[in-house]
Design a protein around this motif. Structure first.
Motif, short mmCIF file in Angstrom:
data_model
loop_
_atom_site.label_atom_id
_atom_site.label_comp_id
_atom_site.label_asym_id
_atom_site.label_seq_id
_atom_site.Cartn_x
_atom_site.Cartn_y
_atom_site.Cartn_z
N ARG A 165 40.65 46.05 26.01
CA ARG A 165 40.80 46.62 26.75
C ARG A 165 40.60 46.49 28.33
O ARG A 165 41.26 46.25 29.39
N HIS A 166 39.51 47.03 27.87
CA HIS A 166 38.90 47.57 29.39
C HIS A 166 38.07 46.45 29.79
O HIS A 166 37.71 46.61 30.96
N ASP A 178 30.22 42.05 33.29
CA ASP A 178 28.79 43.59 33.36
C ASP A 178 29.43 44.34 32.81
O ASP A 178 30.06 45.14 33.90
N ALA A 179 29.76 45.18 31.79
CA ALA A 179 29.69 46.26 31.41
C ALA A 179 29.29 47.94 30.67
O ALA A 179 28.76 46.82 29.99
N ALA A 193 34.86 53.63 30.68
CA ALA A 193 34.33 52.73 31.26
C ALA A 193 34.34 51.75 32.72
O ALA A 193 34.89 51.72 32.90
N SER A 194 33.22 51.45 32.41
CA SER A 194 31.79 51.07 33.98
C SER A 194 32.61 49.75 33.49
O SER A 194 31.30 48.85 33.54
N VAL A 195 32.75 48.73 34.66
CA VAL A 195 32.81 46.78 34.77
C VAL A 195 32.58 46.71 36.09
O VAL A 195 33.71 46.72 37.01
N ARG A 196 32.69 45.49 35.64
CA ARG A 196 32.15 44.40 37.14
C ARG A 196 32.28 43.83 36.29
O ARG A 196 32.03 42.29 35.52
N ALA A 202 31.89 46.83 40.78
CA ALA A 202 32.72 48.17 40.10
C ALA A 202 33.46 49.13 39.94
O ALA A 202 33.74 50.06 40.81
N SER A 203 34.17 49.38 38.72
CA SER A 203 35.66 49.03 38.74
C SER A 203 35.36 50.54 37.35
O SER A 203 34.73 49.78 36.37
#
Length: 211
Positions: A165-166, A178-179, A193-196, A202-203
């Motif tokens: 989900r992330h 890229d996570a 979770a760091s997600v781009r 990146a969030s």
């Protein structure tokens, strides 16, 4: 998405045949392991196949039938063996798990997801992602996976590992992400979770709870 010892998706692992390296232990095997910030991560590959049916885009996932994670919905993929490249592993795993045979040139690199397990560093893993447009192919049930096509607005989140989900929502629309996922103490929930995604900043989010 999870996989023990690289069985299709992302998960806890139990590596064997270890040699000493900075940050922990790891087996020796070209292509199988990657050091990230001095810590060994098992290398795996995940491949997402897409098709358009009646004007609607679909992605191929599969029900894990055997082993760890049986009953979960996962992506096709698994561990990189020996001196295989990530691309070679993706082609092999797709054939083994769905009977769909692709040429390496049909796949596109699509980023990477890294899972860190602070409570179990030997489970650390990084997945190299690939995509392919496959058109009218037949995905067959295998010993390991029962494949199924899903429209992008009907992903079976409740049947997947919590970490999906992330990063999958950022990946599916543009087919790149890229996570970095940090797992919770129970090795199943997600601590952060760091997600781009493609063309995105990146969030970062934090969460907890069972998978």
């Amino acid at each position: 998405m999870r996989t023990p010892d690289g069985d299709g998706g992302a998960s806890e692992h139990s590596p064997a045949g270890h040699g000493r390296v900075a940050g922990g232990t790891r087996p020796v095997g070209l292509g199988e392991w990657l050091d990230i910030d001095g810590v060994a991560h098992r290398c795996v590959t995940l491949c997402f196949l897409f098709r358009t049916r009646d004007g609607v885009e679909e992605v191929l996932l599969g029900l894990k039938r055997t082993g760890f994670g049986a009953g979960r919905i996962v992506a096709l993929g698994g561990k990189i063996d020996g001196s295989e490249t990530a691309l070679d592993a993706a082609v092999r795993e797709v054939a083994e798990e769905s009977s769909i045979r692709l040429e390496p040139g049909e796949l596109e690199a699509a980023g990477r997801v890294t899972w860190s397990f602070p409570a179990a560093p030997r489970s650390n893993m990084t997945a190299f992602l690939f995509t392919a447009d496959v058109g009218a192919v037949t995905a067959r049930t295998t010993e390991e996976i029962e494949p199924h096509w899903y429209t992008l607005d009907a992903i079976p989140w409740d049947g997947m590992w919590q970490d999906a989900r992330h990063w999958l929502p950022a990946f599916l629309p543009n087919r790149r992400v890229d996570a970095r996922i940090v797992m919770a103490e129970d090795n199943r929930g997600v601590a952060s979770a760091s997600v781009r995604g493609e063309d995105q900043e990146a969030s970062t989010c934090r969460s907890s709870g069972p998978s």
